[in-house]
Enzyme design. Structure first.
Site, PDB file in Angstrom:
ATOM      1  N   LYS A 115       0.820  -1.212   0.000  1.00  0.00           N
ATOM      2  CA  LYS A 115       0.000   0.000   0.000  1.00  0.00           C
ATOM      3  C   LYS A 115       0.848   1.253   0.000  1.00  0.00           C
ATOM      4  O   LYS A 115       0.451   2.271  -0.575  1.00  0.00           O
ATOM      5  CB  LYS A 115      -0.964   0.011   1.191  1.00  0.00           C
ATOM      6  CG  LYS A 115      -2.134  -0.926   1.002  1.00  0.00           C
ATOM      7  CD  LYS A 115      -3.282  -0.576   1.926  1.00  0.00           C
ATOM      8  CE  LYS A 115      -4.460  -1.518   1.705  1.00  0.00           C
ATOM      9  NZ  LYS A 115      -5.498  -1.365   2.709  1.00  0.00           N
ATOM     10  N   LYS A 197      -6.833 -12.068  -8.383  1.00  0.00           N
ATOM     11  CA  LYS A 197      -8.073 -12.181  -7.632  1.00  0.00           C
ATOM     12  C   LYS A 197      -9.110 -11.168  -8.142  1.00  0.00           C
ATOM     13  O   LYS A 197      -8.747 -10.054  -8.497  1.00  0.00           O
ATOM     14  CB  LYS A 197      -7.743 -11.873  -6.164  1.00  0.00           C
ATOM     15  CG  LYS A 197      -8.644 -12.535  -5.163  1.00  0.00           C
ATOM     16  CD  LYS A 197      -8.069 -12.372  -3.765  1.00  0.00           C
ATOM     17  CE  LYS A 197      -8.854 -11.324  -3.005  1.00  0.00           C
ATOM     18  NZ  LYS A 197      -8.563 -11.283  -1.578  1.00  0.00           N
ATOM     19  N   LYS A 200     -12.575  -5.674  -5.637  1.00  0.00           N
ATOM     20  CA  LYS A 200     -13.508  -4.548  -5.715  1.00  0.00           C
ATOM     21  C   LYS A 200     -12.785  -3.269  -6.098  1.00  0.00           C
ATOM     22  O   LYS A 200     -13.415  -2.291  -6.446  1.00  0.00           O
ATOM     23  CB  LYS A 200     -14.310  -4.401  -4.420  1.00  0.00           C
ATOM     24  CG  LYS A 200     -13.504  -4.343  -3.163  1.00  0.00           C
ATOM     25  CD  LYS A 200     -14.411  -4.373  -1.936  1.00  0.00           C
ATOM     26  CE  LYS A 200     -13.567  -4.512  -0.693  1.00  0.00           C
ATOM     27  NZ  LYS A 200     -14.317  -4.433   0.532  1.00  0.00           N
TER      28      LYS A 200
END
Ligand code: TRP
Length: 334
Positions: A115, A197, A200
């Protein structure tokens, strides 16, 4: 334990729209687990603040996620479903646990490294101490089990380390939680890149099926799904696209891999993709209808939010007070 049931804790962040992957990989599992455990499910809105949010959008999305939990089948009378930010014990406990967590162990967290590379202009302290807040979430409720995705296992490991460290000094205060990773097959991959994966936060909207996508959109996305060379419908490592579609079909229809490959023996990709799309439409239909009903009933959702926040506050406060006392903080005068 609450009564004769073990305690389960989990939550999701209110960033992005929930996908079929979140539903089949997590939410659907939660519903099954809610029979067996005393469950606490949070909308982890404090965690979302580690990344800058648009306030109006964020508020809307968090409520939508909350409503989706219920629309998907979690009973808010049997499970405690609440917003993390409504229970101040989370932030308080996170501070206390910060003092039992080392800079070194937080720097090793792969999610922090990822991140901070992705948000290089906003590497805030919250991003760094994110796992400590997560430890607070879990430990406040004395959770025995925590269903999480593989990407969160490292955070669960640090939660256990913090809890053990604390218990070693102050006695048996925290239950040491176990991770629970759902069975394989429930991991749903991107429709545009089946080695990744379904996420969202994917920028390509065709890569994910969102739980509120209408039937036409769902069918279209499946028609466009990336498949592999060849034309056979079979479950093989060199066919990640078809494997993913088989997994989705299996999870939504209840048929197993063998039954599916037999059903589509000699048939083409086109026909198969359509069947998968229809099976997903069928499973999402009742959820979407329930979602509409719930969204129209503001008073009901409000009452559930209030009731559950009170329940979560009560349970978490018991642990917080115990910890404060153990640490030697001055007791409140009544
Ligand atoms: N970090 C989790 C995620 O991004 C969300 C989360 C926050 C969570 N606190 C938790 C999950 C406690 C399980 C238990 O998916």
């Amino acid at each position: 334990m609450i009564g004769d049931k073990k305690i389960l804790y989990s939550g999701m962040q209110a960033t992005g729209n929930l996908t079929l992957g979140n539903y089949l990989g997590a939410l659907n599992n939660w519903i099954k687990l809610s029979e067996e455990y005393e469950c606490f499910y949070g909308v982890m809105d404090l965690h979302s603040l580690t990344v800058r949010q648009n306030p109006a959008e964020f508020r809307k999305r968090a409520r939508m996620l909350y409503t989706l939990y219920i629309a998907a089948g979690l009973d808010p009378k049997k499970n405690c479903i609440y917003f993390q930010s409504h229970v101040s014990a989370h932030a308080e406990m996170a501070w206390l646990l910060n003092c039992f967590t080392y800079m070194g162990e937080l720097s090793r967290m792969t999610q922090f490294k990822d991140k901070s590379a992705k948000h290089a202009d906003n590497i805030n302290a919250g991003l760094f101490t994110y796992p400590v807040l997560m430890a607070a979430d879990i430990l406040l409720y004395q959770a025995d089990v925590v269903p999480v995705g593989i990407d969160q296992l490292q955070h669960l490991e640090i939660t256990r380390d913090i809890a053990e460290r604390f218990n070693n000094i102050y006695g048996d205060v925290f239950t040491i939680p176990e991770g629970y990773v759902g069975k394989t097959g429930a991991k749903i991959m991107s429709l545009q890149d089946p080695t990744k994966k379904m996420s969202k936060s994917d920028e390509n909207i065709n890569a994910s099926i969102y739980l509120l996508d209408d039937p036409d959109t769902i069918i279209r996305k499946f028609k466009r799904a990336v498949t592999d060379s060849g034309s056979e419908i079979c479950y093989r490592e060199d066919k990640p696209g078809i494997c993913n579609l088989i997994d989705i079909y299996s999870a939504t229809s209840g048929k197993n891999r063998d039954e599916i490959t037999r059903e589509f023996d000699g048939k083409g990709y086109g026909e198969f993709k359509l069947a998968v799309g229809e099976s997903v439409v069928d499973i999402l239909k009742p959820l979407q209808a329930r979602m509409k009903e719930l969204q129209a009933d503001k008073a009901y959702i409000d009452s559930i939010i209030k009731e559950n926040a009170e329940k979560a506050s009560y349970t978490s406060m018991k642990t917080l007070r115990k910890v404060q006392k153990k640490l030697g903080l001055t007791e409140r005068i009544r």
